[in-house]
Design a protein around this motif. Sequence first.
Motif, PDB file in Angstrom:
ATOM      1  N   LYS A 228      40.602 -40.738   1.682  1.00  0.00           N
ATOM      2  CA  LYS A 228      40.715 -41.484   2.934  1.00  0.00           C
ATOM      3  C   LYS A 228      42.039 -42.229   3.015  1.00  0.00           C
ATOM      4  O   LYS A 228      42.408 -42.759   4.052  1.00  0.00           O
ATOM      5  CB  LYS A 228      39.564 -42.488   3.056  1.00  0.00           C
ATOM      6  CG  LYS A 228      38.175 -41.869   2.896  1.00  0.00           C
ATOM      7  CD  LYS A 228      37.906 -40.753   3.880  1.00  0.00           C
ATOM      8  CE  LYS A 228      36.511 -40.163   3.700  1.00  0.00           C
ATOM      9  NZ  LYS A 228      36.290 -38.963   4.523  1.00  0.00           N
ATOM     10  N   ALA A 229      42.741 -42.297   1.867  1.00  0.00           N
ATOM     11  CA  ALA A 229      44.053 -42.943   1.820  1.00  0.00           C
ATOM     12  C   ALA A 229      44.858 -42.319   0.698  1.00  0.00           C
ATOM     13  O   ALA A 229      44.301 -41.831  -0.294  1.00  0.00           O
ATOM     14  CB  ALA A 229      43.911 -44.451   1.601  1.00  0.00           C
ATOM     15  N   MET A 230      46.179 -42.323   0.835  1.00  0.00           N
ATOM     16  CA  MET A 230      47.048 -41.823  -0.225  1.00  0.00           C
ATOM     17  C   MET A 230      46.919 -42.732  -1.434  1.00  0.00           C
ATOM     18  O   MET A 230      46.930 -43.960  -1.307  1.00  0.00           O
ATOM     19  CB  MET A 230      48.502 -41.781   0.249  1.00  0.00           C
ATOM     20  CG  MET A 230      48.748 -40.800   1.381  1.00  0.00           C
ATOM     21  SD  MET A 230      48.408 -39.084   0.910  1.00  0.00           S
ATOM     22  CE  MET A 230      49.701 -38.793  -0.287  1.00  0.00           C
ATOM     23  N   ASP A 231      46.805 -42.126  -2.634  1.00  0.00           N
ATOM     24  CA  ASP A 231      46.527 -42.942  -3.812  1.00  0.00           C
ATOM     25  C   ASP A 231      47.723 -43.781  -4.262  1.00  0.00           C
ATOM     26  O   ASP A 231      47.563 -44.713  -5.036  1.00  0.00           O
ATOM     27  CB  ASP A 231      46.025 -42.072  -4.973  1.00  0.00           C
ATOM     28  CG  ASP A 231      46.955 -40.926  -5.306  1.00  0.00           C
ATOM     29  OD1 ASP A 231      47.946 -40.752  -4.587  1.00  0.00           O
ATOM     30  OD2 ASP A 231      46.688 -40.216  -6.287  1.00  0.00           O
ATOM     31  N   GLY A 234      48.473 -46.022  -0.158  1.00  0.00           N
ATOM     32  CA  GLY A 234      47.352 -46.595   0.571  1.00  0.00           C
ATOM     33  C   GLY A 234      47.355 -46.237   2.046  1.00  0.00           C
ATOM     34  O   GLY A 234      46.517 -46.723   2.816  1.00  0.00           O
ATOM     35  N   VAL A 235      48.284 -45.364   2.453  1.00  0.00           N
ATOM     36  CA  VAL A 235      48.348 -44.945   3.863  1.00  0.00           C
ATOM     37  C   VAL A 235      47.092 -44.132   4.197  1.00  0.00           C
ATOM     38  O   VAL A 235      46.727 -43.213   3.464  1.00  0.00           O
ATOM     39  CB  VAL A 235      49.612 -44.091   4.108  1.00  0.00           C
ATOM     40  CG1 VAL A 235      49.612 -43.534   5.532  1.00  0.00           C
ATOM     41  CG2 VAL A 235      50.859 -44.919   3.857  1.00  0.00           C
ATOM     42  N   PRO A 236      46.404 -44.474   5.297  1.00  0.00           N
ATOM     43  CA  PRO A 236      45.158 -43.761   5.638  1.00  0.00           C
ATOM     44  C   PRO A 236      45.381 -42.275   5.881  1.00  0.00           C
ATOM     45  O   PRO A 236      46.430 -41.858   6.381  1.00  0.00           O
ATOM     46  CB  PRO A 236      44.694 -44.456   6.924  1.00  0.00           C
ATOM     47  CG  PRO A 236      45.368 -45.781   6.915  1.00  0.00           C
ATOM     48  CD  PRO A 236      46.689 -45.562   6.232  1.00  0.00           C
ATOM     49  N   ILE A 237      44.388 -41.476   5.504  1.00  0.00           N
ATOM     50  CA  ILE A 237      44.409 -40.030   5.745  1.00  0.00           C
ATOM     51  C   ILE A 237      43.246 -39.680   6.666  1.00  0.00           C
ATOM     52  O   ILE A 237      42.102 -40.025   6.378  1.00  0.00           O
ATOM     53  CB  ILE A 237      44.262 -39.233   4.437  1.00  0.00           C
ATOM     54  CG1 ILE A 237      45.411 -39.533   3.489  1.00  0.00           C
ATOM     55  CG2 ILE A 237      44.190 -37.740   4.718  1.00  0.00           C
ATOM     56  CD1 ILE A 237      45.254 -38.875   2.132  1.00  0.00           C
ATOM     57  N   THR A 238      43.543 -39.008   7.765  1.00  0.00           N
ATOM     58  CA  THR A 238      42.496 -38.515   8.665  1.00  0.00           C
ATOM     59  C   THR A 238      42.759 -37.041   8.931  1.00  0.00           C
ATOM     60  O   THR A 238      43.532 -36.679   9.824  1.00  0.00           O
ATOM     61  CB  THR A 238      42.484 -39.293   9.996  1.00  0.00           C
ATOM     62  OG1 THR A 238      42.379 -40.695   9.734  1.00  0.00           O
ATOM     63  CG2 THR A 238      41.296 -38.852  10.851  1.00  0.00           C
ATOM     64  N   PRO A 239      42.156 -36.153   8.150  1.00  0.00           N
ATOM     65  CA  PRO A 239      42.404 -34.721   8.346  1.00  0.00           C
ATOM     66  C   PRO A 239      41.838 -34.226   9.664  1.00  0.00           C
ATOM     67  O   PRO A 239      40.800 -34.710  10.135  1.00  0.00           O
ATOM     68  CB  PRO A 239      41.678 -34.080   7.163  1.00  0.00           C
ATOM     69  CG  PRO A 239      40.615 -35.062   6.792  1.00  0.00           C
ATOM     70  CD  PRO A 239      41.187 -36.414   7.072  1.00  0.00           C
ATOM     71  N   MET A 240      42.517 -33.285  10.271  1.00  0.00           N
ATOM     72  CA  MET A 240      42.039 -32.694  11.519  1.00  0.00           C
ATOM     73  C   MET A 240      40.752 -31.913  11.255  1.00  0.00           C
ATOM     74  O   MET A 240      40.624 -31.230  10.244  1.00  0.00           O
ATOM     75  CB  MET A 240      43.094 -31.762  12.112  1.00  0.00           C
ATOM     76  CG  MET A 240      44.346 -32.464  12.586  1.00  0.00           C
ATOM     77  SD  MET A 240      45.573 -31.296  13.241  1.00  0.00           S
ATOM     78  CE  MET A 240      44.658 -30.588  14.608  1.00  0.00           C
ATOM     79  N   PHE A 338      40.131 -47.469  -2.906  1.00  0.00           N
ATOM     80  CA  PHE A 338      39.805 -46.059  -3.099  1.00  0.00           C
ATOM     81  C   PHE A 338      38.305 -45.796  -3.145  1.00  0.00           C
ATOM     82  O   PHE A 338      37.886 -44.690  -3.484  1.00  0.00           O
ATOM     83  CB  PHE A 338      40.478 -45.552  -4.367  1.00  0.00           C
ATOM     84  CG  PHE A 338      41.963 -45.803  -4.377  1.00  0.00           C
ATOM     85  CD1 PHE A 338      42.776 -45.240  -3.408  1.00  0.00           C
ATOM     86  CD2 PHE A 338      42.536 -46.642  -5.319  1.00  0.00           C
ATOM     87  CE1 PHE A 338      44.136 -45.483  -3.382  1.00  0.00           C
ATOM     88  CE2 PHE A 338      43.898 -46.891  -5.307  1.00  0.00           C
ATOM     89  CZ  PHE A 338      44.706 -46.308  -4.331  1.00  0.00           C
ATOM     90  N   GLN A 339      37.512 -46.801  -2.816  1.00  0.00           N
ATOM     91  CA  GLN A 339      36.074 -46.580  -2.705  1.00  0.00           C
ATOM     92  C   GLN A 339      35.770 -45.973  -1.332  1.00  0.00           C
ATOM     93  O   GLN A 339      36.253 -46.453  -0.305  1.00  0.00           O
ATOM     94  CB  GLN A 339      35.302 -47.877  -2.896  1.00  0.00           C
ATOM     95  CG  GLN A 339      35.402 -48.435  -4.304  1.00  0.00           C
ATOM     96  CD  GLN A 339      34.494 -49.619  -4.532  1.00  0.00           C
ATOM     97  OE1 GLN A 339      33.472 -49.774  -3.865  1.00  0.00           O
ATOM     98  NE2 GLN A 339      34.858 -50.466  -5.484  1.00  0.00           N
ATOM     99  N   VAL A 340      34.972 -44.909  -1.348  1.00  0.00           N
ATOM    100  CA  VAL A 340      34.646 -44.200  -0.110  1.00  0.00           C
ATOM    101  C   VAL A 340      33.135 -43.968  -0.052  1.00  0.00           C
ATOM    102  O   VAL A 340      32.464 -43.960  -1.089  1.00  0.00           O
ATOM    103  CB  VAL A 340      35.383 -42.843  -0.024  1.00  0.00           C
ATOM    104  CG1 VAL A 340      36.886 -43.045   0.037  1.00  0.00           C
ATOM    105  CG2 VAL A 340      35.015 -41.956  -1.206  1.00  0.00           C
ATOM    106  N   PRO A 341      32.576 -43.763   1.144  1.00  0.00           N
ATOM    107  CA  PRO A 341      31.140 -43.450   1.248  1.00  0.00           C
ATOM    108  C   PRO A 341      30.827 -42.113   0.598  1.00  0.00           C
ATOM    109  O   PRO A 341      31.624 -41.171   0.668  1.00  0.00           O
ATOM    110  CB  PRO A 341      30.900 -43.388   2.770  1.00  0.00           C
ATOM    111  CG  PRO A 341      32.068 -44.090   3.385  1.00  0.00           C
ATOM    112  CD  PRO A 341      33.218 -43.874   2.460  1.00  0.00           C
ATOM    113  N   LEU A 342      29.675 -42.022  -0.047  1.00  0.00           N
ATOM    114  CA  LEU A 342      29.245 -40.799  -0.714  1.00  0.00           C
ATOM    115  C   LEU A 342      28.268 -40.015   0.160  1.00  0.00           C
ATOM    116  O   LEU A 342      27.474 -40.604   0.899  1.00  0.00           O
ATOM    117  CB  LEU A 342      28.562 -41.122  -2.042  1.00  0.00           C
ATOM    118  CG  LEU A 342      29.437 -41.689  -3.151  1.00  0.00           C
ATOM    119  CD1 LEU A 342      28.585 -42.114  -4.342  1.00  0.00           C
ATOM    120  CD2 LEU A 342      30.483 -40.669  -3.595  1.00  0.00           C
ATOM    121  N   MET A 343      28.344 -38.698   0.074  1.00  0.00           N
ATOM    122  CA  MET A 343      27.359 -37.838   0.735  1.00  0.00           C
ATOM    123  C   MET A 343      26.014 -38.044   0.060  1.00  0.00           C
ATOM    124  O   MET A 343      25.880 -37.884  -1.151  1.00  0.00           O
ATOM    125  CB  MET A 343      27.793 -36.382   0.640  1.00  0.00           C
ATOM    126  CG  MET A 343      26.735 -35.387   1.110  1.00  0.00           C
ATOM    127  SD  MET A 343      26.261 -35.593   2.835  1.00  0.00           S
ATOM    128  CE  MET A 343      27.651 -34.822   3.673  1.00  0.00           C
TER     129      MET A 343
END
Length: 357
Positions: A228-231, A234-240, A338-343
């Motif tokens: 969700k962010a560059m490691d 920290g720049v956010p990543i939003t893939p198309m 770098f914590q993100v929601p889990l499936m």
Amino acid sequence: NELLCQNREDEVLLAFYQKQHNAYRDYIVSNIFHQRKNEIVLDIKTLLMLDIEYGGIKSVIFSIKQMILALKSLTKKKIKKCINHFFQYLFLIIMKNEMIYPAIVIATYNRPHALSRLLNSIAVANYDGYNDIPLVISIDGGGNPKCEEIANNFAWTYGKKIIITHVANLGLKQHILSCGDLTERFGAIIMLEEDLIVSPYFYDYTVQTSTYYQCESKIAGVSLHSYKAMDLTGVPITPMANGNDVFFAQIPSSWGQCWTKKQWQEFKKYFMQYEHREDMFEILPKSVRESWPSASSWKKYFYSYMVEKDMYFVIPYASYTTNMADLGEHFFQETLTFQVPLMMFKKSFVLSQFNKC
């Protein structure tokens, strides 16, 4: 099915199971398009796996013919909705892919609390339909002795537990490289560092995606982490959105990744040949060249390999690992970045060949 696997020479049992297989095919053909999409895909996959196991190519062809007949009775809209999922799995048969069942490999050093947390998340994960899953805990030398104690006391009920204790301190780079070499023994591995937590369905996701992409020459591995962010920045990543459950990126994944033996061998061949080349990292972004230390970062070499050879990682839109960023080799202060929601639920994946995305 489990009984059959244990008694392959029992002809009576085999005949019984083949009869059940035929009945299952009839059920799917008559009812498949009245179910929800996820159930459709799971049923088709199960049927074709049974075809391969018990009927061979003739059985596969028969199932395809039966489903084509069923398709003729549907509207074009319903056909378009269902047929992609059918041929997605049929692609595996045509490519003669074997199912990938990776070993789980954990690299640990001096963070016993983090190791315990990761092992707890692995212990409560869902492994329905899978068995004999090797768990390898690799402990680098010179770290916290509690890591070895935790590894020894951990109960793993889904396969064999193997503990590798290194006497000397390898350092992070050499430790991960030694773990990657375990693909030679197991055919494929899920590589996890101790500061991660896994989704309950991390194993099923890895089996499905690594199996599907194993013959794609441009794939260097399968990531379990959705960035969700560059490691570094920290720049956010939003893939198309591409209509699939995964996308492709020319960045190496280090927060949960799967390598097959072939994928690792290709990287290792590059690494052994160019490890000491002076201009090896010139093709990388400046932030990577200057921030990732060559002495301790295996990822820097893998990044160079991917860029130079035009390779990509498969990355999920929904994450199957999250990074807790405990203090360690490359984290000098704790962060939640770098914590993100889990499936948190099981699904059958919509995947497309690399050259079609």
